[in-house]
Scaffold this motif. Sequence first.
Motif: not given
Length: 231
Positions: A6, A14-15, A18-19, A21-22, A34-36
């Motif tokens: 991301v 971003i967060q 990510v949430s 996707i989780n 996952i990388e940010t």
Amino acid sequence: MYRFAVCDDNPADIQYVVSLINNWSKKSNTPFQIETYPSAEAFLFAYEDDNGVDVLFLDIEMNGMSGVELAKRLRATGAKLQIVFITGYMDYIEQGYDVEALHYLLKPVTQGKLETVLERAMERLGARGNVLVLSWGGSMVRLPLDEIRYLEVMKNYVTVHAGETYSVKRTLRELEEELDDSFYKIHRSYVVNLRFVKKVTKTAVTLKESEELPLSRKAYEGLNRALIQYF
């Protein structure tokens, strides 16, 4: 194991992605890393050393290099990762066609829309064929099998010859178990991808790029049968 990234200059965005996707991973039972990245420049720098990312969620409007410019640079290098643009505006959609973007997600991104895009990404990744996963240089490298020309034993290492070469401290037998039926062992030190075979003699195999590999006498008939069956 899939690798997602991301890239956004807004930490809160971003967060949030990510949430989502989780949540998808738990529902679909799909393992991933996952990388940010806080900027396009940061992602590009990391990608030059490790191009194993499968799907990139990319904000378009960022300080410095824009998401569209990053996508153009990636495609110019031949990068095959799936790119999903995230934006608050419809104005950029036409530019997405130029960089073969998988999809646009308009802010605010919803769980349902992100899951739909991820399912499309998984279908495309699956269509690329199986991959050989290597631990190399401190990173995980995913090599599509149809890009590997041959594997070669060199002392205690196996060198995998693809677009680049990767030497790993594993046995040839271990790696053979992760290949498909398009590969054939032509010598105790060589396994070749039948897709790349151009010519076979009693003692050698010539590949389409004119590389010549030794052929064991015992493997000659079996290789020819394998080629007939494969093609």
